[in-house]
Write a protein that holds these residues in place. Structure first.
Motif, PDB file in Angstrom:
ATOM      1  N   MET A   6       1.045  -1.127  -0.107  1.00  0.00           N
ATOM      2  CA  MET A   6      -0.118   0.072  -0.012  1.00  0.00           C
ATOM      3  C   MET A   6       0.944   1.188   0.103  1.00  0.00           C
ATOM      4  N   ASP A   7       1.945   1.109   0.975  1.00  0.00           N
ATOM      5  CA  ASP A   7       2.820   2.471   0.760  1.00  0.00           C
ATOM      6  C   ASP A   7       3.393   2.580  -0.516  1.00  0.00           C
ATOM      7  N   ALA A   8       3.686   1.591  -1.134  1.00  0.00           N
ATOM      8  CA  ALA A   8       4.324   1.768  -2.740  1.00  0.00           C
ATOM      9  C   ALA A   8       3.472   2.217  -3.709  1.00  0.00           C
ATOM     10  N   LEU A   9       2.268   1.654  -3.490  1.00  0.00           N
ATOM     11  CA  LEU A   9       1.008   2.020  -4.506  1.00  0.00           C
ATOM     12  C   LEU A   9       0.782   3.655  -4.419  1.00  0.00           C
ATOM     13  N   VAL A  10       0.525   4.041  -3.105  1.00  0.00           N
ATOM     14  CA  VAL A  10       0.111   5.323  -2.845  1.00  0.00           C
ATOM     15  C   VAL A  10       1.342   6.386  -3.273  1.00  0.00           C
ATOM     16  N   ALA A  11       2.568   5.882  -3.056  1.00  0.00           N
ATOM     17  CA  ALA A  11       3.630   6.723  -3.274  1.00  0.00           C
ATOM     18  C   ALA A  11       3.683   6.811  -4.781  1.00  0.00           C
ATOM     19  N   TYR A  12       3.464   5.948  -5.642  1.00  0.00           N
ATOM     20  CA  TYR A  12       3.497   6.122  -7.160  1.00  0.00           C
ATOM     21  C   TYR A  12       2.483   7.015  -7.531  1.00  0.00           C
ATOM     22  N   LEU A  13       1.105   6.559  -7.002  1.00  0.00           N
ATOM     23  CA  LEU A  13       0.071   7.618  -7.285  1.00  0.00           C
ATOM     24  C   LEU A  13       0.246   8.983  -7.051  1.00  0.00           C
ATOM     25  N   GLN A  14       0.905   9.273  -5.854  1.00  0.00           N
ATOM     26  CA  GLN A  14       1.105  10.715  -5.497  1.00  0.00           C
ATOM     27  C   GLN A  14       2.302  11.432  -6.116  1.00  0.00           C
ATOM     28  N   VAL A  15       2.817  10.503  -6.992  1.00  0.00           N
ATOM     29  CA  VAL A  15       4.116  11.361  -7.911  1.00  0.00           C
ATOM     30  C   VAL A  15       3.631  11.438  -9.499  1.00  0.00           C
ATOM     31  N   LEU A  16       2.580  10.654  -9.762  1.00  0.00           N
ATOM     32  CA  LEU A  16       2.147  10.884 -11.168  1.00  0.00           C
ATOM     33  C   LEU A  16       1.738  12.316 -11.604  1.00  0.00           C
ATOM     34  N   GLY A  17       2.271  12.724 -12.635  1.00  0.00           N
ATOM     35  CA  GLY A  17       2.318  14.273 -13.045  1.00  0.00           C
ATOM     36  C   GLY A  17       3.335  14.946 -12.140  1.00  0.00           C
ATOM     37  N   ARG A  18       4.213  14.735 -11.630  1.00  0.00           N
ATOM     38  CA  ARG A  18       5.003  15.512 -10.467  1.00  0.00           C
ATOM     39  C   ARG A  18       6.433  15.265 -10.870  1.00  0.00           C
ATOM     40  N   LEU A  19       6.894  14.230 -11.821  1.00  0.00           N
ATOM     41  CA  LEU A  19       8.218  13.961 -12.262  1.00  0.00           C
ATOM     42  C   LEU A  19       8.896  15.221 -12.886  1.00  0.00           C
ATOM     43  N   THR A  20       7.967  16.154 -13.645  1.00  0.00           N
ATOM     44  CA  THR A  20       8.500  17.273 -14.228  1.00  0.00           C
ATOM     45  C   THR A  20       7.495  18.441 -14.241  1.00  0.00           C
ATOM     46  N   THR A  21       8.036  19.520 -14.542  1.00  0.00           N
ATOM     47  CA  THR A  21       7.199  20.712 -14.429  1.00  0.00           C
ATOM     48  C   THR A  21       6.785  20.984 -16.031  1.00  0.00           C
ATOM     49  N   ALA A  22       7.516  20.108 -16.990  1.00  0.00           N
ATOM     50  CA  ALA A  22       7.241  20.474 -18.519  1.00  0.00           C
ATOM     51  C   ALA A  22       5.846  20.947 -18.983  1.00  0.00           C
ATOM     52  N   ALA A  23       4.886  20.124 -18.526  1.00  0.00           N
ATOM     53  CA  ALA A  23       3.589  20.295 -19.140  1.00  0.00           C
ATOM     54  C   ALA A  23       2.807  21.638 -18.668  1.00  0.00           C
ATOM     55  N   TYR A  24       3.409  22.250 -17.466  1.00  0.00           N
ATOM     56  CA  TYR A  24       3.009  23.341 -17.009  1.00  0.00           C
ATOM     57  C   TYR A  24       3.757  24.673 -17.222  1.00  0.00           C
ATOM     58  N   GLN A  25       4.795  24.572 -18.194  1.00  0.00           N
ATOM     59  CA  GLN A  25       5.407  25.582 -18.641  1.00  0.00           C
ATOM     60  C   GLN A  25       4.482  26.582 -19.623  1.00  0.00           C
ATOM     61  N   ASN A  26       3.607  26.197 -20.195  1.00  0.00           N
ATOM     62  CA  ASN A  26       2.652  26.972 -21.215  1.00  0.00           C
ATOM     63  C   ASN A  26       1.675  27.235 -20.619  1.00  0.00           C
ATOM     64  N   THR A  27       1.269  27.250 -19.463  1.00  0.00           N
ATOM     65  CA  THR A  27      -0.239  27.353 -18.937  1.00  0.00           C
ATOM     66  C   THR A  27      -0.208  28.483 -17.932  1.00  0.00           C
ATOM     67  N   ALA A  28      -1.153  28.607 -17.416  1.00  0.00           N
ATOM     68  CA  ALA A  28      -1.541  29.794 -16.720  1.00  0.00           C
ATOM     69  C   ALA A  28      -0.894  29.567 -15.218  1.00  0.00           C
ATOM     70  N   ALA A  29      -0.598  28.195 -15.069  1.00  0.00           N
ATOM     71  CA  ALA A  29      -0.220  27.833 -13.698  1.00  0.00           C
ATOM     72  C   ALA A  29       1.120  26.827 -13.826  1.00  0.00           C
ATOM     73  N   PRO A  30       2.048  27.836 -13.896  1.00  0.00           N
ATOM     74  CA  PRO A  30       3.572  26.980 -14.395  1.00  0.00           C
ATOM     75  C   PRO A  30       4.151  25.875 -13.178  1.00  0.00           C
ATOM     76  N   GLU A  31       3.420  26.018 -12.121  1.00  0.00           N
ATOM     77  CA  GLU A  31       4.149  25.248 -10.997  1.00  0.00           C
ATOM     78  C   GLU A  31       3.236  23.969 -10.668  1.00  0.00           C
ATOM     79  N   LEU A  32       4.043  23.113 -10.100  1.00  0.00           N
ATOM     80  CA  LEU A  32       3.054  21.877  -9.910  1.00  0.00           C
ATOM     81  C   LEU A  32       1.953  22.330  -8.606  1.00  0.00           C
ATOM     82  N   PRO A  33       1.095  21.323  -8.547  1.00  0.00           N
ATOM     83  CA  PRO A  33       0.093  21.432  -7.677  1.00  0.00           C
ATOM     84  C   PRO A  33       0.705  21.452  -6.272  1.00  0.00           C
ATOM     85  N   PRO A  34       0.161  21.728  -5.042  1.00  0.00           N
ATOM     86  CA  PRO A  34       0.768  21.692  -3.911  1.00  0.00           C
ATOM     87  C   PRO A  34       1.001  20.288  -3.166  1.00  0.00           C
TER      88      PRO A  34
END
Length: 250
Positions: A218-246
């Motif tokens: 459970m630790d491992a799966l939740v850790a994986y889910l919590q990092v999805l979309g957070r390995l890089t900020t590349a997708a946020y560079q051209n948006t109004a919200a350039p930073e990752l979610p809190p």
């Protein structure tokens, strides 16, 4: 005319074999040709980081349990998709995924930006019994993950395989895989500091399943889910919200 042609070619085993090879070759070329331009289609992401051993173990569990059969990890460029899930997916975000989890089936929602959206407690409750959190859910329960200790002994081998495939794990990361997985999920130990040293200060170090005395699947799966979309900020560079979610609340 076409019927006569089919009868003629089907009576000739050699001709039929040549026709099959020709048809397969056309399909193969269409699939292979784009790979020669892959360097020009994958975006640059200098801040891209690799999965920690615990997150990689969680990804393996995600694949093992067939989560990809109901959840995609690919937000399309359509406006309604972006409004619902967040910035559309970039190829670079999956550069270290073997295999990638883009998919197209959505019995459940897309998970490409799920990291940080909900707390660890929410994920644990959802995995223990989805109906407790989403009454209309038809997702099966995965309560046994909280009772199953994570196998730490083979994590170095998993990282070594990823290393041979081009994922930039260092030899030090490979050697310390088991210790880092333990330290990430059990923060009050001497192993926890090594995780941040090797994977960066932004690495989430905490008891993901709420129990700080052992490391479970459970630790491992939740850790994986919590990092999805957070390995890089590349997708946020051209948006109004350039930073990752809190960071999520534990």
């Amino acid at each position: 005319m076409a019927e006569l042609f089919h009868r003629k070619i089907e009576r000739s085993s050699i001709g039929f074999a040549i026709a099959i090879v020709a048809a397969a070759s056309v399909g193969g070329i269409i699939e292979i040709a784009p790979l020669f331009t892959i360097d020009g289609t994958v975006e640059e992401a200098p801040d891209m980081r690799v999965y920690t051993p615990l997150e990689l173990a969680g990804r393996n569990i995600y694949v093992r349990e067939g989560c990809y059969a109901c959840h995609s990890q690919m937000i399309r460029t359509l406006q309604d998709e972006v409004e619902r899930y967040g910035p559309y997916s970039l190829a670079v975000e999956s550069k270290y995924d073997r295999p990638m989890q883009w998919g197209s089936k959505r019995t459940g929602p897309d998970l490409a930006r799920i990291g940080g959206k909900y707390s660890d407690f929410w994920h644990v409750a959802h995995l223990m019994n989805p109906r407790d959190v989403v009454p209309e859910s038809n997702m099966p329960a995965y309560a046994y993950l909280a009772r199953t200790p994570l196998n730490l002994n083979d994590l170095s081998q998993h990282l070594a395989v990823q290393q041979t495939l081009g994922v930039p794990y260092t030899d030090e990361m490979v050697e310390n895989a088991a210790r880092d997985a333990y330290g990430q999920a059990v923060p009050d130990t001497d192993f926890a500091s090594g995780v941040s040293e090797r994977y960066g200060e932004a690495t989430q170090v905490r008891a993901f399943d709420g129990v700080a005395t052992q490391v479970t699947e459970m630790d491992a799966l939740v850790a994986y889910l919590q990092v999805l979309g957070r390995l890089t900020t590349a997708a946020y560079q051209n948006t109004a919200a350039p930073e990752l979610p809190p960071e999520p609340v534990e």
